[in-house]
Design a protein around this motif. Sequence first.
Motif, PDB file in Angstrom:
ATOM      1  N   CYS A 162      16.051  -6.527   2.927  1.00  0.00           N
ATOM      2  CA  CYS A 162      15.617  -5.773   1.628  1.00  0.00           C
ATOM      3  C   CYS A 162      16.995  -5.745   0.781  1.00  0.00           C
ATOM      4  CB  CYS A 162      14.818  -4.546   2.077  1.00  0.00           C
ATOM      5  SG  CYS A 162      14.389  -3.841   0.595  1.00  0.00           S
ATOM      6  N   ARG A 163      17.124  -5.976  -0.470  1.00  0.00           N
ATOM      7  CA  ARG A 163      17.979  -5.794  -1.125  1.00  0.00           C
ATOM      8  C   ARG A 163      17.653  -4.516  -2.329  1.00  0.00           C
ATOM      9  NH1 ARG A 163      21.983  -9.393  -1.714  1.00  0.00           N
ATOM     10  NH2 ARG A 163      23.124  -7.887  -2.748  1.00  0.00           N
ATOM     11  N   ALA A 164      16.401  -4.410  -2.519  1.00  0.00           N
ATOM     12  CA  ALA A 164      16.236  -3.245  -3.539  1.00  0.00           C
ATOM     13  C   ALA A 164      14.774  -2.898  -3.316  1.00  0.00           C
ATOM     14  CB  ALA A 164      16.430  -3.803  -4.870  1.00  0.00           C
ATOM     15  N   THR A 165      14.625  -1.443  -3.212  1.00  0.00           N
ATOM     16  CA  THR A 165      13.227  -1.113  -3.418  1.00  0.00           C
ATOM     17  C   THR A 165      12.726  -0.479  -4.607  1.00  0.00           C
ATOM     18  OG1 THR A 165      13.612  -0.515  -1.060  1.00  0.00           O
ATOM     19  CG2 THR A 165      11.742   0.728  -2.164  1.00  0.00           C
ATOM     20  N   TYR A 170       0.813  -1.161  -0.012  1.00  0.00           N
ATOM     21  CA  TYR A 170      -0.134  -0.029  -0.037  1.00  0.00           C
ATOM     22  C   TYR A 170       0.906   1.344  -0.002  1.00  0.00           C
ATOM     23  CZ  TYR A 170      -4.054   2.754   1.647  1.00  0.00           C
ATOM     24  OH  TYR A 170      -5.137   3.629   1.554  1.00  0.00           O
ATOM     25  N   ASP A 171       2.112   1.188   0.291  1.00  0.00           N
ATOM     26  CA  ASP A 171       2.894   2.250   0.302  1.00  0.00           C
ATOM     27  C   ASP A 171       3.676   2.577  -1.039  1.00  0.00           C
ATOM     28  OD1 ASP A 171       5.067   0.442  -0.129  1.00  0.00           O
ATOM     29  OD2 ASP A 171       6.317   0.542   1.868  1.00  0.00           O
ATOM     30  N   ASN A 172       3.120   1.846  -2.436  1.00  0.00           N
ATOM     31  CA  ASN A 172       3.504   2.244  -3.555  1.00  0.00           C
ATOM     32  C   ASN A 172       4.746   1.533  -4.046  1.00  0.00           C
ATOM     33  OD1 ASN A 172       1.232   3.875  -2.940  1.00  0.00           O
ATOM     34  ND2 ASN A 172       2.480   5.805  -3.491  1.00  0.00           N
ATOM     35  N   LYS A 173       5.233   1.004  -3.062  1.00  0.00           N
ATOM     36  CA  LYS A 173       6.528   0.119  -3.337  1.00  0.00           C
ATOM     37  C   LYS A 173       6.456  -1.203  -3.576  1.00  0.00           C
ATOM     38  CE  LYS A 173       8.707   4.119  -0.763  1.00  0.00           C
ATOM     39  NZ  LYS A 173       9.474   4.427   0.455  1.00  0.00           N
ATOM     40  N   VAL A 174       7.887  -1.864  -4.099  1.00  0.00           N
ATOM     41  CA  VAL A 174       8.054  -3.312  -4.438  1.00  0.00           C
ATOM     42  C   VAL A 174       9.272  -3.562  -3.544  1.00  0.00           C
ATOM     43  CG1 VAL A 174       8.367  -5.108  -5.959  1.00  0.00           C
ATOM     44  CG2 VAL A 174       6.579  -3.358  -6.511  1.00  0.00           C
ATOM     45  N   CYS A 175       9.301  -4.442  -2.865  1.00  0.00           N
ATOM     46  CA  CYS A 175      10.655  -4.661  -2.329  1.00  0.00           C
ATOM     47  C   CYS A 175      11.091  -6.061  -2.572  1.00  0.00           C
ATOM     48  CB  CYS A 175      10.574  -4.537  -0.735  1.00  0.00           C
ATOM     49  SG  CYS A 175      10.194  -2.942   0.132  1.00  0.00           S
ATOM     50  N   ILE A 176      12.513  -6.115  -2.959  1.00  0.00           N
ATOM     51  CA  ILE A 176      13.167  -7.383  -3.061  1.00  0.00           C
ATOM     52  C   ILE A 176      14.146  -8.044  -1.946  1.00  0.00           C
ATOM     53  CG2 ILE A 176      14.574  -8.719  -4.819  1.00  0.00           C
ATOM     54  CD1 ILE A 176      12.197  -7.416  -6.289  1.00  0.00           C
ATOM     55  N   TYR A 177      14.024  -9.161  -1.485  1.00  0.00           N
ATOM     56  CA  TYR A 177      14.569  -9.710  -0.521  1.00  0.00           C
ATOM     57  C   TYR A 177      15.317 -10.829  -0.933  1.00  0.00           C
ATOM     58  CZ  TYR A 177      10.359  -7.390   1.865  1.00  0.00           C
ATOM     59  OH  TYR A 177       9.412  -6.697   1.926  1.00  0.00           O
ATOM     60  N   LYS A 178      16.645 -10.934  -0.014  1.00  0.00           N
ATOM     61  CA  LYS A 178      17.372 -11.999  -0.155  1.00  0.00           C
ATOM     62  C   LYS A 178      18.208 -12.208   1.301  1.00  0.00           C
ATOM     63  CE  LYS A 178      21.130 -13.406  -3.183  1.00  0.00           C
ATOM     64  NZ  LYS A 178      22.159 -13.057  -4.316  1.00  0.00           N
ATOM     65  N   GLU A 179      18.439 -13.494   1.311  1.00  0.00           N
ATOM     66  CA  GLU A 179      19.134 -14.035   2.637  1.00  0.00           C
ATOM     67  C   GLU A 179      20.594 -13.594   2.748  1.00  0.00           C
ATOM     68  OE1 GLU A 179      19.091 -17.776   5.634  1.00  0.00           O
ATOM     69  OE2 GLU A 179      19.121 -18.160   3.508  1.00  0.00           O
ATOM     70  N   GLU A 180      20.963 -13.049   3.666  1.00  0.00           N
ATOM     71  CA  GLU A 180      22.105 -12.715   4.134  1.00  0.00           C
ATOM     72  C   GLU A 180      22.645 -13.041   5.355  1.00  0.00           C
ATOM     73  OE1 GLU A 180      24.648 -11.245   2.004  1.00  0.00           O
ATOM     74  OE2 GLU A 180      23.262 -11.096   0.339  1.00  0.00           O
ATOM     75  N   ASP A 181      23.781 -13.830   5.712  1.00  0.00           N
ATOM     76  CA  ASP A 181      24.197 -14.217   6.991  1.00  0.00           C
ATOM     77  C   ASP A 181      22.998 -14.628   7.765  1.00  0.00           C
ATOM     78  OD1 ASP A 181      26.852 -13.239   6.250  1.00  0.00           O
ATOM     79  OD2 ASP A 181      26.350 -11.503   6.669  1.00  0.00           O
ATOM     80  N   ASP A 182      22.276 -15.596   7.394  1.00  0.00           N
ATOM     81  CA  ASP A 182      21.347 -16.371   7.830  1.00  0.00           C
ATOM     82  C   ASP A 182      20.188 -15.260   8.370  1.00  0.00           C
ATOM     83  OD1 ASP A 182      22.398 -18.784   7.994  1.00  0.00           O
ATOM     84  OD2 ASP A 182      23.736 -18.396   9.824  1.00  0.00           O
TER      85      ASP A 182
END
Length: 331
Positions: free
Chosen positions: A186-189, A170-182
Amino acid sequence: MKDTLDILHRFSAHPDSRCWYVAWHPKGTLLASCGGDRTIRIWGKEGDNWECKCVLSDGHQRTVRKVAWSPCGNYLASASFDATTCIWKRKNDDFECLTVLEGHENEVKCVSWAPSGNLLATCSRDKSVWIWEVDEEDEYECVSVVNSHTQDVKHVVWHPNQELLASASYDNKVCIYKEEDDDWECRATLEGHTSTVWSLSFDLEGQRLASCGDDRTVKIWKECTSEEDSADGAWTCVCTLSGFHDRTVYDVAWCHLTGALATACGDDGVRVFKEDAAADPKHPVFYLSAHVPKAHSQDVNCVAWHPQESGLLATCSDNGEIAIWKYQSDI
């Protein structure tokens, strides 16, 4: 031959309530639906008709918003406004509620399985995305809670062949997630929509992501390559489909068999877009290939391509019905 989208079947799935979502079994043999009547229904084709094989009515206390099959097809996850996610295990033609995942403060809006089947993602009106790990004993443990959005999170979807997750809000954004150190981060907005982002869909290779929203547009995002001198994990908008929809675009689905893109819209329309093969891949062009302006009698909530049969599309609506369509293209 002109591109066409023809109706094959139409049936009442959730009488007197909205049908929010439909999901094909990975083998395409069954179709799961969910609705405002708090139930999940499993549909199968018998001869020329679609029949309800099973009604799952004892799992949730409020609206069931999304359903998702596990990659192996033996489990079904359901996300509900009662703030829980149920995991159902398939046993022949029946299902049993294996476990109930709790922890979100408000309505769970979506649930999605990772391609490995070992991870599950849920998102909620409480602005969070949860990552759950599944072990061999069918035990589910929350391994990460990510709070990258500032508003209600509407949708989560996994990359088709990597443990990469995308969410829409609803905040108009898309987030991309990836696992880092267990831990998941969020890696990209992705910013570009001017209103609520309702749904997301990756293409077959996962190199591009389609998003749709309240601003009546569909945007195509592409992951930047290392040669493009961009930050690691960055995505950029390479195409915006605007002027085609008269109201909110509630869902978008990328067909992994044909590359066609389908949308569900609040104007009662179902549309299919195709990519212009002659266009520069760095600047793709999509054109409206087929359009049914009065697909249902109310808002269209979901579009879902059959995973095995090319051109077969399921849709559902606020009027509680499901429609099955056949898309045929001259190319």
